[in-house]
Each structure stands twice: as C-alpha cells, then as structure tokens.
Design an enzyme around this catalytic site. Structure first.
Site, PDB file in Angstrom:
ATOM      1  N   ARG A   1       0.805  -1.212   0.000  1.00 27.23           N
ATOM      2  CA  ARG A   1       0.000   0.000   0.000  1.00 27.23           C
ATOM      3  C   ARG A   1       0.847   1.275   0.000  1.00 27.23           C
ATOM      4  NH1 ARG A   1      -5.394   0.162   1.197  1.00 27.23           N
ATOM      5  NH2 ARG A   1      -6.426  -1.809   1.703  1.00 27.23           N
TER       6      ARG A   1
ATOM      7  N   LYS B   1       3.584 -18.308   7.876  1.00 25.40           N
ATOM      8  CA  LYS B   1       2.825 -18.682   9.059  1.00 25.40           C
ATOM      9  C   LYS B   1       2.407 -17.426   9.808  1.00 25.40           C
ATOM     10  CE  LYS B   1       4.960 -20.015  12.832  1.00 25.40           C
ATOM     11  NZ  LYS B   1       5.159 -18.852  13.727  1.00 25.40           N
TER      12      LYS B   1
ATOM     13  N   HIS C   1       9.810 -22.080   8.757  1.00 26.60           N
ATOM     14  CA  HIS C   1      11.250 -21.864   8.570  1.00 26.60           C
ATOM     15  C   HIS C   1      12.104 -22.832   9.381  1.00 26.60           C
ATOM     16  CE1 HIS C   1      10.470 -19.273  12.129  1.00 26.60           C
ATOM     17  NE2 HIS C   1      11.674 -19.639  12.484  1.00 26.60           N
TER      18      HIS C   1
ATOM     19  N   LYS D   1      16.095 -25.206   8.442  1.00 24.64           N
ATOM     20  CA  LYS D   1      17.350 -25.172   9.190  1.00 24.64           C
ATOM     21  C   LYS D   1      18.219 -26.365   8.791  1.00 24.64           C
ATOM     22  CE  LYS D   1      15.564 -22.706  13.240  1.00 24.64           C
ATOM     23  NZ  LYS D   1      16.427 -21.532  13.124  1.00 24.64           N
TER      24      LYS D   1
ATOM     25  N   ASP E   1       2.011 -20.637  18.740  1.00 26.04           N
ATOM     26  CA  ASP E   1       3.248 -20.026  18.269  1.00 26.04           C
ATOM     27  C   ASP E   1       4.330 -21.052  17.953  1.00 26.04           C
ATOM     28  OD1 ASP E   1       4.700 -17.596  17.691  1.00 26.04           O
ATOM     29  OD2 ASP E   1       5.880 -17.973  19.490  1.00 26.04           O
TER      30      ASP E   1
ATOM     31  N   HIS F   1       6.171 -25.723  14.544  1.00 27.03           N
ATOM     32  CA  HIS F   1       7.576 -26.107  14.649  1.00 27.03           C
ATOM     33  C   HIS F   1       7.788 -27.453  15.357  1.00 27.03           C
ATOM     34  CE1 HIS F   1       8.133 -22.205  13.133  1.00 27.03           C
ATOM     35  NE2 HIS F   1       8.187 -21.549  14.268  1.00 27.03           N
TER      36      HIS F   1
ATOM     37  N   LYS G   1      18.610 -19.777  25.252  1.00 24.99           N
ATOM     38  CA  LYS G   1      18.031 -19.976  23.923  1.00 24.99           C
ATOM     39  C   LYS G   1      18.615 -21.268  23.381  1.00 24.99           C
ATOM     40  CE  LYS G   1      18.011 -18.006  19.228  1.00 24.99           C
ATOM     41  NZ  LYS G   1      16.571 -18.039  18.980  1.00 24.99           N
TER      42      LYS G   1
END
Length: 485
Positions: A47, A152, A182, A186, A239, A244, A336
């Site tokens: 837009r 997604k 995604h 990996k 999520d 995943h 992580k």
C-alpha cells in the site's frame, strides 16, 4: 540454478520488516551464488506510496545490515536494476491489473515463471490469490509455472486452517502452494533425515526396542517484547507447538520414505500425525506463564495466556508404541536452545563388579539445532585405574568445526531456492497442517477452561516446577546433551 525461462518474484507486503531483513538479503545471496535464474526480476507490492527508487533505497539498507555476503558497489548496481516496486491495495482488483501490466512489461514477449510471496497476515491470503486468479495471473501453461508462498501462522485453529485451505484450493492446485515453516529449512533439521537414513548404524535401533523416550525442546531466553499484543491472543501452543515442534517430531518419528520426493516425505509425516494418541490436557500437559508477562504492553491484566508448555504424547504404531515423546517450549527461559534428545534404554544386565546402588547412565543422542549446531552422542567409558567405574563421555560433531563458521545458510535462502526449483519437501502440505491443528485444538479448549491450572515461573528459569514433576511421572528428567541443565 539454470532455467531457460525468465522468472519474476513478486513480494506482497514488500514494505514490511521481513522483506528487508530476510527475503531480499536471501535473494541477493542466492544471486551471488548463481542460484537464481539468469533472467529474473523482483517486484515489491504494498500500500505504501513508494516508487522503485525508494524501494531500492530501503532494500539496500536491509542488505547493509543483514546480508551475510559482501555488498560491493558493482554488485549492488547490477542487483538493484532487478528491483521494482508498485503500490496498490491487496484487496482491490485495480491494483492487480496495474501489477499485471508491470509484470508483462518487465517480462516482454517471452513467457515467464512467477513466484508470489505472501508476506502478509493470513486473513489477506484469500483476497490476494483470488485477485491473482481473476486477472489470470495464476494460470499455468506448458512449462510455465505459477507458485505461491504463504507465511505462518496458517490459521488460528482447525476450523480457520481448514477454511483457509479451502479458499486457496478454490483457485490454486495444492502443488502450487508452498506453506512456510522456517524450522524445516534449518540445516540441522534437514540433517536429521540424512543422519537417520544415510547411516546404517542408527536406523536398526531407532524404535521402541532400544529407545526409552524422546524429548524436543525449543527454549527462548527473551520475553515476548514488542510482540506482546499478538502473542496474548496466540500463546505458546499456536506459536511453537502446532507448527515447529510437531514438524520436528514427524521428522524424528517418520518411516523411511520411498524416495526423497516431496510427497513421499510428506506422506510419511502425515502418517505420524495420524498415529498420535489423543492427549488428555489435565494429565499430559503443563502450562505456565513467566512472572512479569502481564505487565507487558498489550497484555490483558489477568491474562491466562501460556508462555510455557510441556506435553507428553504417544505414537500408536509398530515403531513407537508406548515410547513417550516430550515436547516443551517457552519464553524467558534460562537459555536460547533448540534440541532433540533421544534417551536410549539402559543395558538389560550388568555383569560388572559394581555396588548394587550404582547408577549407570543410559546412552543419549542429542541433535543440537541451535545455537551450537551439531550432534552429541553420550556413551559410557571406564574410568582409568578403577575396576569398572564408568563415566559418560561425548562423541561430538559441530558444523562450525567440520564445515566452517559460515557454512550454514539462512533458512529463507534455502526456502526460496527450493520453491524456485519446485521442491516442496521443506514446505508443509495442507492435510499436514489440519492434522496438527486437530491435535492442538482439544488442548486449547481444555486450557480455556483452566485445565490444567496455569502455573507461574521466574524469568531465567527452566519453566514451572510442575514441569519437572510432570516428567518424573515416568521416572525421567529433562535432558539436554548439547549443554544446559
């Protein structure tokens, strides 16, 4: 990549963050590696009242900040000539007529392939593909193809995912649709199939006779941050689990496909999802929320949204009968880390002269997906100068050591490359998504009724204490062979 026909890549939502950070840098890297068609164009559609010059300026900024390869003045000049932009509404037909006119002018008289990338919210998928169809922009003739990549999340529940699939299928064949996850791109995830089926020493023991349990962990150390408003209506199951984690599970648990063709692989994945025993949320799930989540901007004062979840499921087939699979994921955790841990059974008999209470660790295989990509195999070794005392030692493989620090490509680079080549094996098929939602929907409904109750955990921990009691029900503990607790 060699392709005799020109190829045009159209990005809807081109002014968004994903285009600047991921898509254009990935396409630039593919171009540098000579993996794009010789004749290609990239067209942004959104837009915003930009022109091609403004679009190129924004994309250069993204390349300067996010490209993993050097951006020289000469390369940028040549690459930028392929970048174009047109403004228009994704819901109004007039914009698609203007877009088609631009594409026709860019492509000239020669037939050209087209790939449409929908970097927009799912509710806009249907109007885009229907407008493309109405303008004749999805029609395939001869060797000319038309492909659509959708991001997604694909649906909010089973009903919305089914409705979305139905809407896409009204104007597109399934083999034209590429649904992104995604995680599947990996390098370490792709390596699971090679690891399992390219090495004869593992497949014979990849079953209930030798494996005690399987754990899949996707831990994030960050809070919800700027995504709080979206996350509060989504939560950890939507999520992370529906897409995943269940996809990782299918790769670990699937049977050997007849070939490496996309549908052969995806057929086996669907069989795994069809074989999962229905879960009882009260006894087979734990849900938690980190302390401080409710203070984030956009989060309801008494939000019941889970930022952590753990679940136990069983696959009722010949290979995996009664082997527990544990899945967990959460925000604001200690580290992580994403890894898959295969816990093998203990030896059936110990002939070594050891005390009766001596505990022998079982073998453990850890597939480290991120951040330290590699594989660890824990085996028992005799401690020197003892009669039979044992200690766990690691046999390790790390990508950075074997292939170099920059060997692993970005996930979007691989996804775009495969889509351009027509290989859908890294993309999720429609029935696969619906099967995943059919497993998650009942849990979401139970959680909406506060079953089980929401538990709280401190930021920087490994989730609520109830998750440790939960896995202890099967005399197990949370294991992380790639480092951690």
């Amino acid at each position: 990549m060699s392709d005799k026909l020109p190829t045009t890549i159209v990005i809807f939502g081109a002014t968004g963050d994903l285009t600047q950070r991921k898509l254009v840098p990935a396409l630039y890297t593919l171009w540098q590696k000579e993996r794009l068609p010789q004749a290609f164009q990239i067209v942004g559609f959104s837009r915003s009242e930009w022109d091609s010059a403004e679009f190129r300026k924004k994309m250069k900024k993204g390349l300067d900040e996010h490209s993993r390869t050097e951006l020289t003045k000469e390369d940028w000049k040549e690459f930028s000539e392929r970048l174009h932009y047109i403004s228009g509404s994704t819901t109004e037909p007039d914009g698609y007529k203007k877009l088609n006119d631009m594409l026709t002018e860019l492509e000239g008289e020669q037939p050209a392939n087209r790939m449409y990338y929908l970097s927009v919210p799912p509710k806009i998928f249907p109007p885009i593909v229907h407008n493309l169809y109405d303008q004749g922009m999805t029609k395939e003739e001869g060797d000319v193809w038309r492909r659509v990549i959708v991001e997604k999340p694909f649906g909010f529940d089973l009903e919305s995912a089914t409705s979305l699939n139905d809407s896409l299928h009204e104007v597109l064949d399934e083999d034209q649709i590429y649904r992104i996850d995604h995680y599947l791109a990996k390098e370490t995830v792709q390596n699971i199939l090679v690891f399992r089926f390219g090495n004869t020493i593992f497949e014979p023991i990849w079953n209930r006779n030798y494996i005690e349990s399987v754990q899949i962990t996707a831990a994030e150390s960050v809070e919800v941050g700027s995504r709080a408003g979206y996350y509060d209506s989504s939560g950890v199951l939507r999520d992370m689990f529906q897409n995943h984690l269940l996809q990782l599970l299918t790769i670990v648990a699937m049977e050997p496909p007849a070939s490496f063709a996309a549908n052969a692989i995806r057929n086996e994945k669907s069989k795994v999802l069809e074989s999962i025993r229905p879960m009882h949320a009260a006894t087979e799930t734990v849900r938690g929320q980190y302390v401080g989540y409710r203070q984030a901007e956009g989060v309801a004062d008494r939000s019941q949204t889970a930022t952590y979840a753990a679940m136990r499921l069983f696959i009722d087939n010949w290979r995996w009968k009664d082997v527990p699979f544990y899945l967990r994921s959460g925000k604001a955790l200690k580290e992580k880390k994403t890894e898959i841990t295969i816990n093998f059974k203990s030896p059936p008999h110990m002939m070594f002269p050891l005390p009766a209470e001596y505990h022998i660790n079982s073998n453990m295989l850890s597939i480290c997906i991120q951040p330290d990509e590699g594989i660890h195999l824990s085996v028992e070794a005799k401690v020197p100068d003892t009669s039979a005392e044992m200690r766990s030692v690691d046999m390790e493989f790390h990508y950075k050591d074997s292939f170099g620090a920059g060997a692993i490509p970005e996930a979007y680079e691989r996804l775009l490359f495969e889509a351009l080549n027509g290989d859908a094996s890294l993309f999720t098929r429609g029935d696969n998504i619906e099967l995943a939602w059919s497993l998650i929907d009942p849990i979401l409904k139970s959680w909406d009724e506060s079953v089980p109750p929401l538990m709280f955990y401190e930021q920087g921990s490994w989730g609520p204490t109830e998750s440790h009691k939960f896995i202890a029900q099967t005399q197990d503990i949370w294991r992380m062979g790639c480092g951690g607790h």
